[in-house]
Design an enzyme around this catalytic site. Structure first.
Site, PDB file in Angstrom:
ATOM      1  N   ASP A   1       2.540   1.612  16.747  1.00  0.00           N
ATOM      2  CA  ASP A   1       2.981   2.946  17.136  1.00  0.00           C
ATOM      3  C   ASP A   1       1.702   3.778  17.357  1.00  0.00           C
ATOM      4  OD1 ASP A   1       4.527   5.387  17.288  1.00  0.00           O
ATOM      5  OD2 ASP A   1       3.861   5.790  15.227  1.00  0.00           O
TER       6      ASP A   1
ATOM      7  N   ASP B   1       1.490   7.902  17.721  1.00  0.00           N
ATOM      8  CA  ASP B   1       1.408   9.202  17.037  1.00  0.00           C
ATOM      9  C   ASP B   1       1.670   9.054  15.543  1.00  0.00           C
ATOM     10  OD1 ASP B   1       0.901  11.025  19.286  1.00  0.00           O
ATOM     11  OD2 ASP B   1       2.786  10.193  20.016  1.00  0.00           O
TER      12      ASP B   1
HETATM   13  C1  XBP Z   1       5.924  10.230  19.081  1.00  0.00           C
HETATM   14  C2  XBP Z   1       6.764  11.286  19.621  1.00  0.00           C
HETATM   15  C3  XBP Z   1       6.238  12.044  20.756  1.00  0.00           C
HETATM   16  C4  XBP Z   1       5.016  12.887  20.449  1.00  0.00           C
HETATM   17  C5  XBP Z   1       4.646  13.775  21.600  1.00  0.00           C
HETATM   18  O1  XBP Z   1       6.729   9.284  18.406  1.00  0.00           O
HETATM   19  O2  XBP Z   1       7.877  11.510  19.175  1.00  0.00           O
HETATM   20  O3  XBP Z   1       7.271  12.897  21.190  1.00  0.00           O
HETATM   21  O4  XBP Z   1       5.284  13.714  19.340  1.00  0.00           O
HETATM   22  O5  XBP Z   1       4.562  13.077  22.782  1.00  0.00           O
HETATM   23  P1  XBP Z   1       6.138   7.863  18.021  1.00  0.00           P
HETATM   24  P2  XBP Z   1       5.397  13.488  24.084  1.00  0.00           P
HETATM   25  O6  XBP Z   1       5.010   8.098  17.070  1.00  0.00           O
HETATM   26  O7  XBP Z   1       7.298   7.170  17.352  1.00  0.00           O
HETATM   27  O8  XBP Z   1       5.736   7.173  19.279  1.00  0.00           O
HETATM   28  O9  XBP Z   1       5.235  14.951  24.241  1.00  0.00           O
HETATM   29  O10 XBP Z   1       4.782  12.703  25.209  1.00  0.00           O
HETATM   30  O11 XBP Z   1       6.823  13.099  23.833  1.00  0.00           O
HETATM   31 MG    MG Z   2       4.700   7.716  14.983  1.00  0.00          MG
END
Ligand code: XBP
Ligand code: MG
Length: 256
Positions: free
Chosen positions: A8, A10
């Site tokens: 993953d 973020d």
């Molecule tokens: C990440 C997200 C994303 C980010 C922002 O989830 O939920 O929405 O917060 O990115 P994960 P965007 O860690 O499960 O991948 O603005 O491009 O959505």
């Molecule tokens: Mg995440």
């Protein structure tokens, strides 16, 4: 046999949410003359929902000054989201958000042992490149056998689509890969695809229950605080190695 690790982005590769995406959303609000802002606590609550655009649309339902008309809201969310991504790229340029401890080392373990790496994220592809290029180089994609983002997988976590697509592209069964996630939605997505998953807890999901994770701990950069506990050695000074991950993976497979 563990053949690939699916990361993953973020919260897992880097702590991107509080000082990255959140700040970028607020800059986008300001630039487009939108009157509200997202403080740390409110953003934490909004993170229950995956996807920045989805978060904007949800929040507008509760903002008295948001447009009343659905089409106008959609248009505003689209403009804000695109501008947010530009602001995010400026924030992370030059490596301002470091990779979390132990991430780089585990990637190196995998490269040495022939375990392939993949990215499975619900964020936009541009954000992955903006974050990783300063750390892994402009050819960051060459480090990964597969990269699945919101562009390839529009159904966001906890939907398993992104994991299923990664498995399809790797031509691997779920039992020969392992996911690394920070959030309950990420764990749910991996689990629904049959992928065993490990949790490195992040700022916003520090205490949330993660049912189904094969192990959970505060950081790959330390052996301390993991459940199940990592046996032996000077726990606090060590890190989570590929050897340890293989062990957890084998235990999880034996239980199936
Ligand atoms: C990440 C997200 C994303 C980010 C922002 O989830 O939920 O929405 O917060 O990115 P994960 P965007 O860690 O499960 O991948 O603005 O491009 O959505
Ligand atoms: Mg995440």
């Amino acid at each position: 046999m563990l053949s690939a690790i699916l990361w993953d982005v973020d919260g897992t590769l880097a702590e991107t949410e509080r000082d990255g995406h959140r700040v970028a959303f607020n800059r986008a609000f300001e630039a487009l003359g939108v009157s509200w802002r997202w403080d740390e606590e409110h953003y934490g609550a909004l993170l229950q929902l995956t996807g920045g655009r989805e978060r904007l649309l949800y929040d507008m339902q509760h903002q008295p000054l948001a447009p009343q008309n659905a089409a106008e809201r959609e248009a505003l969310a689209g403009r804000l989201h695109s501008l947010k991504n530009d602001c995010y790229a400026r924030i992370v340029a030059g490596g301002a958000l470091p990779l979390r401890p132990g991430v780089r080392e585990l990637m190196n373990d995998c490269a040495r042992d022939g375990v392939r790496l993949g990215i499975v994220t619900t964020t936009s592809r541009v954000n992955v490149g903006a974050l990783l290029a300063p750390h892994l180089g402009d050819d960051w994609e060459s480090a990964f056998a597969v990269v699945v983002t919101a562009q390839e997988s529009p159904r966001k976590k906890p939907d398993p689509q992104a994991y299923q697509l990664a498995l399809e592209r790797l031509r691997l069964p779920p039992t020969s890969v392992l996911g690394i996630e920070d959030s309950p939605a990420g764990v749910a997505a991996a689990s629904a695809a049959g992928v065993p998953v490990l949790v490195t807890r992040s700022y916003y999901f520090a205490r949330q229950p993660v049912p189904g994770a094969l192990a959970a701990g505060p950081s790959l950069g330390s052996c301390a605080g993991w459940q199940p506990a990592i046996a032996g050695g000077n726990a606090a000074a060590d890190r989570v190695t590929l050897g340890q991950i293989r062990e957890w993976h084998a235990q999880a497979m034996a239980r199936r």
